[in-house]
Design a protein around this motif. Structure first.
Motif, PDB file in Angstrom:
ATOM      1  N   UNK A  12       0.857  -1.187   0.000  1.00 27.52           N
ATOM      2  CA  UNK A  12       0.000   0.000   0.000  1.00 27.52           C
ATOM      3  C   UNK A  12       0.890   1.233   0.000  1.00 27.52           C
ATOM      4  N   UNK A  13       0.850   1.963  -1.104  1.00 25.44           N
ATOM      5  CA  UNK A  13       1.577   3.219  -1.204  1.00 25.44           C
ATOM      6  C   UNK A  13       0.615   4.379  -1.051  1.00 25.44           C
ATOM      7  N   UNK A  14       1.118   5.506  -0.600  1.00 23.34           N
ATOM      8  CA  UNK A  14       0.279   6.682  -0.374  1.00 23.34           C
ATOM      9  C   UNK A  14       0.988   7.921  -0.916  1.00 23.34           C
ATOM     10  N   UNK A  15       0.228   8.766  -1.597  1.00 24.46           N
ATOM     11  CA  UNK A  15       0.768  10.035  -2.078  1.00 24.46           C
ATOM     12  C   UNK A  15       0.855  11.034  -0.927  1.00 24.46           C
ATOM     13  N   UNK A  16       1.948  11.780  -0.894  1.00 23.87           N
ATOM     14  CA  UNK A  16       2.138  12.804   0.131  1.00 23.87           C
ATOM     15  C   UNK A  16       2.884  13.971  -0.478  1.00 23.87           C
ATOM     16  N   UNK A  17       2.449  15.172  -0.128  1.00 24.41           N
ATOM     17  CA  UNK A  17       3.117  16.373  -0.629  1.00 24.41           C
ATOM     18  C   UNK A  17       3.819  17.151   0.471  1.00 24.41           C
ATOM     19  N   UNK A  18       3.517  16.807   1.717  1.00 22.01           N
ATOM     20  CA  UNK A  18       4.099  17.525   2.847  1.00 22.01           C
ATOM     21  C   UNK A  18       4.647  16.528   3.860  1.00 22.01           C
ATOM     22  N   UNK A  19       5.474  17.020   4.763  1.00 19.06           N
ATOM     23  CA  UNK A  19       6.010  16.186   5.834  1.00 19.06           C
ATOM     24  C   UNK A  19       4.875  15.674   6.713  1.00 19.06           C
ATOM     25  N   UNK A  20       3.886  16.527   6.979  1.00 18.22           N
ATOM     26  CA  UNK A  20       2.766  16.129   7.828  1.00 18.22           C
ATOM     27  C   UNK A  20       1.993  14.971   7.212  1.00 18.22           C
ATOM     28  N   UNK A  21       1.713  15.065   5.916  1.00 17.65           N
ATOM     29  CA  UNK A  21       1.007  13.990   5.228  1.00 17.65           C
ATOM     30  C   UNK A  21       1.842  12.716   5.221  1.00 17.65           C
ATOM     31  N   UNK A  22       3.133  12.865   5.035  1.00 13.75           N
ATOM     32  CA  UNK A  22       4.018  11.711   4.999  1.00 13.75           C
ATOM     33  C   UNK A  22       4.035  10.983   6.337  1.00 13.75           C
ATOM     34  N   UNK A  23       4.148  11.728   7.419  1.00 14.78           N
ATOM     35  CA  UNK A  23       4.154  11.102   8.743  1.00 14.78           C
ATOM     36  C   UNK A  23       2.828  10.424   9.039  1.00 14.78           C
ATOM     37  N   UNK A  24       1.738  11.066   8.655  1.00 13.90           N
ATOM     38  CA  UNK A  24       0.414  10.478   8.887  1.00 13.90           C
ATOM     39  C   UNK A  24       0.249   9.185   8.101  1.00 13.90           C
ATOM     40  N   UNK A  25       0.726   9.181   6.855  1.00 12.35           N
ATOM     41  CA  UNK A  25       0.621   7.980   6.018  1.00 12.35           C
ATOM     42  C   UNK A  25       1.462   6.849   6.596  1.00 12.35           C
ATOM     43  N   UNK A  26       2.664   7.175   7.057  1.00 10.90           N
ATOM     44  CA  UNK A  26       3.516   6.153   7.662  1.00 10.90           C
ATOM     45  C   UNK A  26       2.864   5.592   8.919  1.00 10.90           C
ATOM     46  N   UNK A  27       2.314   6.466   9.747  1.00  9.28           N
ATOM     47  CA  UNK A  27       1.655   6.023  10.973  1.00  9.28           C
ATOM     48  C   UNK A  27       0.453   5.126  10.666  1.00  9.28           C
ATOM     49  N   UNK A  28      -0.197   5.374   9.518  1.00 15.49           N
ATOM     50  CA  UNK A  28      -1.362   4.585   9.127  1.00 15.49           C
ATOM     51  C   UNK A  28      -0.986   3.246   8.513  1.00 15.49           C
ATOM     52  N   UNK A  29       0.318   3.048   8.263  1.00 10.96           N
ATOM     53  CA  UNK A  29       0.773   1.765   7.758  1.00 10.96           C
ATOM     54  C   UNK A  29       1.181   1.723   6.304  1.00 10.96           C
ATOM     55  N   UNK A  30       1.401   2.874   5.695  1.00 12.15           N
ATOM     56  CA  UNK A  30       1.845   2.884   4.296  1.00 12.15           C
ATOM     57  C   UNK A  30       3.205   2.206   4.168  1.00 12.15           C
ATOM     58  N   UNK A  31       3.369   1.454   3.093  1.00 13.73           N
ATOM     59  CA  UNK A  31       4.633   0.760   2.842  1.00 13.73           C
ATOM     60  C   UNK A  31       5.663   1.653   2.164  1.00 13.73           C
ATOM     61  N   UNK A  32       5.184   2.633   1.413  1.00 14.33           N
ATOM     62  CA  UNK A  32       6.072   3.611   0.782  1.00 14.33           C
ATOM     63  C   UNK A  32       5.258   4.853   0.501  1.00 14.33           C
ATOM     64  N   UNK A  33       5.949   5.932   0.175  1.00 13.60           N
ATOM     65  CA  UNK A  33       5.296   7.210  -0.118  1.00 13.60           C
ATOM     66  C   UNK A  33       5.669   7.687  -1.507  1.00 13.60           C
ATOM     67  N   UNK A  34       4.687   8.174  -2.253  1.00  9.76           N
ATOM     68  CA  UNK A  34       4.938   8.848  -3.510  1.00  9.76           C
ATOM     69  C   UNK A  34       4.896  10.341  -3.247  1.00  9.76           C
ATOM     70  N   UNK A  35       6.026  11.008  -3.369  1.00  8.74           N
ATOM     71  CA  UNK A  35       6.129  12.412  -2.963  1.00  8.74           C
ATOM     72  C   UNK A  35       6.330  13.311  -4.175  1.00  8.74           C
ATOM     73  N   UNK A  36       5.519  14.344  -4.288  1.00  6.57           N
ATOM     74  CA  UNK A  36       5.600  15.286  -5.397  1.00  6.57           C
ATOM     75  C   UNK A  36       4.361  16.147  -5.467  1.00  6.57           C
ATOM     76  N   UNK A  37       4.177  16.824  -6.556  1.00  8.06           N
ATOM     77  CA  UNK A  37       4.962  16.694  -7.771  1.00  8.06           C
ATOM     78  C   UNK A  37       6.297  17.442  -7.620  1.00  8.06           C
ATOM     79  N   UNK A  38       7.403  16.722  -7.863  1.00  7.45           N
ATOM     80  CA  UNK A  38       8.718  17.285  -7.587  1.00  7.45           C
ATOM     81  C   UNK A  38       9.014  18.490  -8.467  1.00  7.45           C
ATOM     82  N   UNK A  39       8.910  18.308  -9.774  1.00 12.94           N
ATOM     83  CA  UNK A  39       9.241  19.387 -10.701  1.00 12.94           C
ATOM     84  C   UNK A  39       8.021  20.047 -11.325  1.00 12.94           C
ATOM     85  N   UNK A  40       6.865  19.638 -10.925  1.00 11.09           N
ATOM     86  CA  UNK A  40       5.645  20.196 -11.526  1.00 11.09           C
ATOM     87  C   UNK A  40       5.224  19.368 -12.716  1.00 11.09           C
TER      88      UNK A  40
END
Length: 211
Positions: free
Chosen positions: A106-134
């Motif tokens: 289960x991967x989860x999209x995250x754009x901020x540190x807060x979203x990333x931490x919440x997704x990890x706490x919820x059990x996400x296996x990895x994070x898709x972070x962006x959009x990096x360059x737009x």
């Protein structure tokens, strides 16, 4: 399956594949050494994605490469995918686990540190972070479109799960994303729209591996 080894990640987009079918694109990307495939193709109907998903399952299984489905937990289950990638407005990670099993990715999209931490706490296996360059490949607001490699670094420092950079990434700009702390990079148009699909995949993989 070791997500920490996912360096090149293909996100399918039938509308950006220059008239080629998604199975054609995926077959070439697999030949080029892609590490994971996500069936997205949002412009297609659920039935079309279901039929495509079965074909992709055959291709990825033969290559020993994981197949994930964007957003749709039910579709992931229907095509026997290895997991699902969820956005911030999709069903919770806990529902994906319940429907797909504890071994599902289960991967989860995250754009901020807060979203990333919440997704990890919820059990996400990895994070898709962006959009990096737009990117114009998805409807995102300005504050989530072009977050830059500094955001990749901040998220990677804040979580333990692997981070996959996504958004406007190609062979020319992939290295700084990995150098900032991402495990790998996800590409859409950089592969699907390329004149030579296999070569584009090889070039992206080499750019990441050289970091």
């Amino acid at each position: 399956m070791n997500i920490n080894e996912w360096q090149t990640y293909l996100v399918t987009a039938a509308s950006r594949s220059a008239g080629r079918t998604t199975p054609e694109v995926v077959a070439a990307a697999l030949d080029g050494g892609v590490d994971v495939v996500q069936l997205r193709d949002k412009a297609r109907t659920a039935r079309e994605r279901y039929e495509t998903g079965h074909r992709l399952r055959e291709l990825t299984a033969a290559a020993g490469v994981p197949l994930l489905v964007n957003d749709r937990i039910d579709l992931a289950a229907a095509v026997d995918a290895d997991g699902v990638h969820l956005g911030q407005s999709d069903l919770p990670t806990s529902v994906a686990r319940e429907q797909l099993g504890e071994d599902a990715v289960v991967g989860v999209s995250a754009s901020t540190v807060e979203q990333a931490r919440a997704a990890e706490d919820a059990g996400a296996d990895y994070l898709g972070v962006g959009a990096v360059y737009g990117t114009d490949s998805k409807d995102v607001s300005d504050d989530r479109n072009g977050v830059g490699t500094d955001r990749i670094a901040a998220v990677a420092d804040a979580v333990e799960v692997p981070v996959i950079g996504i958004g406007g990434i190609d062979a020319s700009n992939a290295a700084p994303v990995v150098d900032a702390g991402a495990t790998g990079v996800a590409a859409l148009s950089a592969i699907t729209a390329a004149a030579d699909l296999e070569s584009a995949t090889v070039e992206l993989a080499e750019a990441v591996a050289d970091v």
